[in-house]
Write a protein that holds these residues in place. Structure first.
Motif, PDB file in Angstrom:
ATOM      1  N   LYS A   1       0.830  -1.212   0.000  1.00 24.42           N
ATOM      2  CA  LYS A   1       0.000   0.000   0.000  1.00 24.42           C
ATOM      3  C   LYS A   1       0.861   1.258   0.000  1.00 24.42           C
ATOM      4  O   LYS A   1       0.665   2.156  -0.826  1.00 24.42           O
ATOM      5  CB  LYS A   1      -0.925   0.035   1.236  1.00 24.42           C
ATOM      6  N   SER A   2       1.813   1.312   0.928  1.00 27.87           N
ATOM      7  CA  SER A   2       2.672   2.497   1.006  1.00 27.87           C
ATOM      8  C   SER A   2       3.492   2.649  -0.264  1.00 27.87           C
ATOM      9  O   SER A   2       3.635   3.743  -0.803  1.00 27.87           O
ATOM     10  CB  SER A   2       3.617   2.399   2.193  1.00 27.87           C
ATOM     11  N   THR A   3       4.024   1.537  -0.720  1.00 31.90           N
ATOM     12  CA  THR A   3       4.833   1.576  -1.934  1.00 31.90           C
ATOM     13  C   THR A   3       4.046   2.167  -3.093  1.00 31.90           C
ATOM     14  O   THR A   3       4.522   3.054  -3.802  1.00 31.90           O
ATOM     15  CB  THR A   3       5.301   0.148  -2.294  1.00 31.90           C
TER      16      THR A   3
ATOM     17  N   PHE B   1       2.383  11.716   6.399  1.00 22.69           N
ATOM     18  CA  PHE B   1       3.092  10.467   6.677  1.00 22.69           C
ATOM     19  C   PHE B   1       2.518   9.750   7.897  1.00 22.69           C
ATOM     20  O   PHE B   1       1.740  10.305   8.672  1.00 22.69           O
ATOM     21  CB  PHE B   1       4.579  10.748   6.863  1.00 22.69           C
ATOM     22  N   GLN B   2       2.959   8.517   8.033  1.00 25.41           N
ATOM     23  CA  GLN B   2       2.436   7.656   9.088  1.00 25.41           C
ATOM     24  C   GLN B   2       2.720   8.225  10.476  1.00 25.41           C
ATOM     25  O   GLN B   2       1.849   8.272  11.320  1.00 25.41           O
ATOM     26  CB  GLN B   2       3.107   6.289   8.929  1.00 25.41           C
ATOM     27  N   LYS B   3       3.966   8.636  10.667  1.00 24.24           N
ATOM     28  CA  LYS B   3       4.341   9.224  11.951  1.00 24.24           C
ATOM     29  C   LYS B   3       4.358  10.735  11.751  1.00 24.24           C
ATOM     30  O   LYS B   3       4.976  11.205  10.807  1.00 24.24           O
ATOM     31  CB  LYS B   3       5.729   8.719  12.347  1.00 24.24           C
TER      32      LYS B   3
ATOM     33  N   MET C   1      -2.386  10.195   2.136  1.00 24.02           N
ATOM     34  CA  MET C   1      -2.158   9.989   3.566  1.00 24.02           C
ATOM     35  C   MET C   1      -1.813   8.528   3.810  1.00 24.02           C
ATOM     36  O   MET C   1      -2.579   7.635   3.470  1.00 24.02           O
ATOM     37  CB  MET C   1      -3.417  10.347   4.365  1.00 24.02           C
ATOM     38  N   ASP C   2      -0.641   8.319   4.409  1.00 27.57           N
ATOM     39  CA  ASP C   2      -0.193   6.951   4.659  1.00 27.57           C
ATOM     40  C   ASP C   2      -0.425   6.596   6.127  1.00 27.57           C
ATOM     41  O   ASP C   2       0.353   6.976   6.984  1.00 27.57           O
ATOM     42  CB  ASP C   2       1.289   6.821   4.302  1.00 27.57           C
ATOM     43  N   GLU C   3      -1.489   5.883   6.391  1.00 25.72           N
ATOM     44  CA  GLU C   3      -1.871   5.523   7.770  1.00 25.72           C
ATOM     45  C   GLU C   3      -1.704   6.709   8.716  1.00 25.72           C
ATOM     46  O   GLU C   3      -0.946   6.640   9.683  1.00 25.72           O
ATOM     47  CB  GLU C   3      -1.030   4.332   8.246  1.00 25.72           C
ATOM     48  N   PRO C   4      -2.420   7.794   8.458  1.00 26.18           N
ATOM     49  CA  PRO C   4      -2.180   9.022   9.224  1.00 26.18           C
ATOM     50  C   PRO C   4      -2.582   8.909  10.691  1.00 26.18           C
ATOM     51  O   PRO C   4      -2.180   9.752  11.486  1.00 26.18           O
ATOM     52  CB  PRO C   4      -3.049  10.058   8.512  1.00 26.18           C
TER      53      PRO C   4
HETATM   54 MG   LIG Z   1       2.792   1.092   4.995  1.00 33.47          MG
END
Ligand SMILES: [Mg+2]
Ligand SMILES: Nc1ncnc2c1ncn2[C@@H]1O[C@H](COP(=O)(O)OP(=O)(O)O)[C@@H](O)[C@H]1O
Lengths: 258, 301
Positions: A49-51, A97-99, A178-181
């Protein structure tokens, strides 16, 4: 895909493959990103997913051994084509980003950074207005308007993430990725971000990666299910969750693996 | 019921338990004592050095000494000439070593692809930092004097030679400082459309600066104390007037100390100690600056 779309898609990907060295992380993915909806990417961790999300604003360019094949277009423009300037692309296709990753600078500077480097504001007054507007849209203005000069890293996690959203909004993007925000946030902060996504819908095309299926169901109108680098199923969120066409999708959303 | 599954609470007051606790306390005490002894040894040596130098040299620290240059008569010698020589040398060193060192560090960390060539460069730089300083003196002699025909005994050549020596130290410190900037900051800047140069100059370098500065000053302090390479390029001549520029013949503080310590006349003993006080004070100021800069600019996450 035979879903009714009134407008042309904002972004289209056709036969996209992504490799890390010799390893193929994304296999022949074709997808349209709607301009008026929120699109959710779901799938078990490590499925790509992120890729795939990072191919949409060429953040994969920064990974030394990553290679992207296939055609990805933004409003019909090939984003990997020679005419596309990558800095401009990333301003048009923003990313959260995620973090939460605010700059270790003041809240104001965090939001003003994008407009500054792109030369959007003619002066201080205009820049102030842009910062305020972005913070208002990110639902953070009321909480920070009296302490804009304090460090962005001193905010709570949820506030930091909304600051990052404000930072992305400040450059007036067309798409927000948004990557797992919410994966680093508590339930209340998560609810605020989800609410914010509802408010931003329509103004920006939004793509959100989540491994939380309830979240995908709550915030998105389109859902894409990835598994082992393959796009298994893509359609209306309600369809995917109530009436999946693929066995693998059904297994995943009913929690049989994940 | 087997022993492993018993549910009664642990009895912490058995003899075995108490013995364990006593042994643990004893180990803590032994460790603290050993640590204290280790510190005392190094502090003791430092105190001994400072006190002897101070006692021997304080009498020689007068106005004539602080403003004069070398002389044949120990009563008329001064440190200013050598101090100015060191200052000019250091200026050349930092003007060269800092920008080149930082640029190399940035290039290696942010731009260079990881391949065999960059591996070779990395190993070379690490080795260069470990090369004895006398070798750099020979290099300076061969390149700057014999090939480029720059003036002998000049701060310019001394500075160039010491810059060669300091550069790898700055590159290594710079790379470590750059490496410690979290990748998420780069992502954040790239994500709003910053170019790579903007990422480096707006975010990475400012965050890495305290580390780079600390490394630089430590390298400079080392260069300030270097004697051997300066002897090789002729900064050991008898110079009776302070250098007026970078190409004038000059000497440097540690070389001056070395020269005076070699004198037979008893009056030079005091002057040698006085010169050491000046050199140590110079170094303390530099190290103090390093600590100040680190505290001042350090980012807390
Ligand atoms: Mg990911
Ligand atoms: N920088 C990288 N180098 C090599 N392999 C990677 C890299 N990033 C991700 N991968 C691999 O690509 C696959 C997809 O990862 P990712 O896109 O992060 O999955 P997801 O976001 O769905 O959890 C995983 O197998 C992961 O190990």
């Amino acid at each position: 895909m035979d879903m009714e779309t009134t407008l042309a898609p904002k972004m289209t990907a056709a036969n996209v493959n992504v490799f890390y060295g010799d390893k193929r992380a994304i296999e022949d993915v074709s997808i349209d990103v709607s301009r008026e909806h929120v699109t959710a990417f779901i799938g078990p961790s490590g499925c790509g997913k992120s890729t795939f999300l990072r191919t949409l604003n060429r953040m994969n360019d920064t990974i030394a051994n990553a290679r992207v094949e296939g055609l990805i277009e933004l409003d019909g423009e090939d984003i990997y084509g020679p005419a596309m300037e990558v800095e401009q692309l990333r301003a048009r296709v923003g990313m959260v980003f995620q973090k939460p990753n605010p700059f270790p600078k003041s809240i104001y500077e965090n939001v003003a950074y994008g407009p500054r480097i792109h030369g959007f504001a003619a002066g201080k007054v205009e820049l102030d207005a842009m910062v305020e507007r972005a913070l208002v849209r990110a639902g953070l203005w009321e909480e920070v308007k009296d302490r804009l000069s304090e460090s962005g890293t001193a905010l709570s996690g949820g506030q930091q993430q909304r600051l990052c959203i404000a930072r992305a909004i400040a450059v007036d993007p067309e798409v927000i990725l948004m990557d797992e925000p919410c994966s680093a946030l508590d339930p209340i902060a998560t609810a605020k971000i989800e609410e914010l996504i509802h408010e931003l819908r329509g103004r920006y095309a939004i793509v959100i990666v989540t491994h939380n299926m309830q979240q995908a169901a709550r915030v998105s109108q389109r859902t894409a299910f990835f598994h082992l680098g393959v796009l298994v199923e893509y359609g209306e969120t309600t369809e995917i969750f109530t009436n999946p066409r693929q066995k693998r999708t059904e297994d995943y959303i009913t929690g049989r693996y994940g | 019921m087997s022993d492993a599954l018993r549910i009664d609470p642990t009895d912490w007051r058995t003899d075995t338990m108490r013995r364990r606790i006593r042994a643990r306390y004893a180990a803590e005490r032994r460790f603290r004592l050993a640590g204290l002894a280790a510190i005392l040894i190094s502090v003791g040596f430092l105190a001994f050095l400072l006190i002897t130098m101070f006692v021997n040299g304080i009498g020689g620290l007068d106005w004539t000494f602080l403003t004069g240059s070398d002389a044949t008569d120990p009563d008329r010698v001064g440190i200013w000439g050598a101090f100015k020589g060191s200052l000019l040398t250091m200026l050349v060193t930092i003007a060269l070593a800092f920008p080149i060192g930082v640029l190399s560090a940035v290039y290696l960390e942010e731009y260079a692809p990881r391949n065999r060539w960059t591996d070779v460069i990395e190993v070379s730089i690490n080795n260069l930092a470990a090369v004895p300083s006398i070798i750099f003196g020979l290099l300076g002699l061969a390149v700057f004097l014999n090939t480029m025909h720059l003036p002998r005994s000049a701060p310019l050549v001394g500075g160039l030679t010491l810059a060669l020596m300091t550069m790898p130290v700055i590159v290594i410190a710079g790379r470590n400082a750059i490496k410690s900037v979290p990748p998420s900051i780069r992502d954040a800047a790239l994500g709003v459309g910053a170019s790579r140069i903007q990422v480096v100059f707006h975010h990475v370098l400012p965050l890495a600066l305290p580390g780079i500065l600390t490394g630089t000053i430590i390298g400079m302090a080392r260069a300030l104390g270097e004697t051997a390479p300066l002897l090789m390029i002729g900064m050991r001549a008898f110079i009776a007037s302070p250098p007026q520029g970078f190409t004038d013949p000059a000497t440097a503080l540690p070389v001056q100390i070395f020269l005076w310590s070699d004198e037979v006349s008893r009056g030079f003993v005091e002057k040698t100690s006085a010169a050491i006080i000046v050199l140590l004070a110079f170094m303390l100021v530099m190290n103090g600056l390093a600590i100040y800069l680190r505290n001042r600019f350090e980012t807390r996450w």
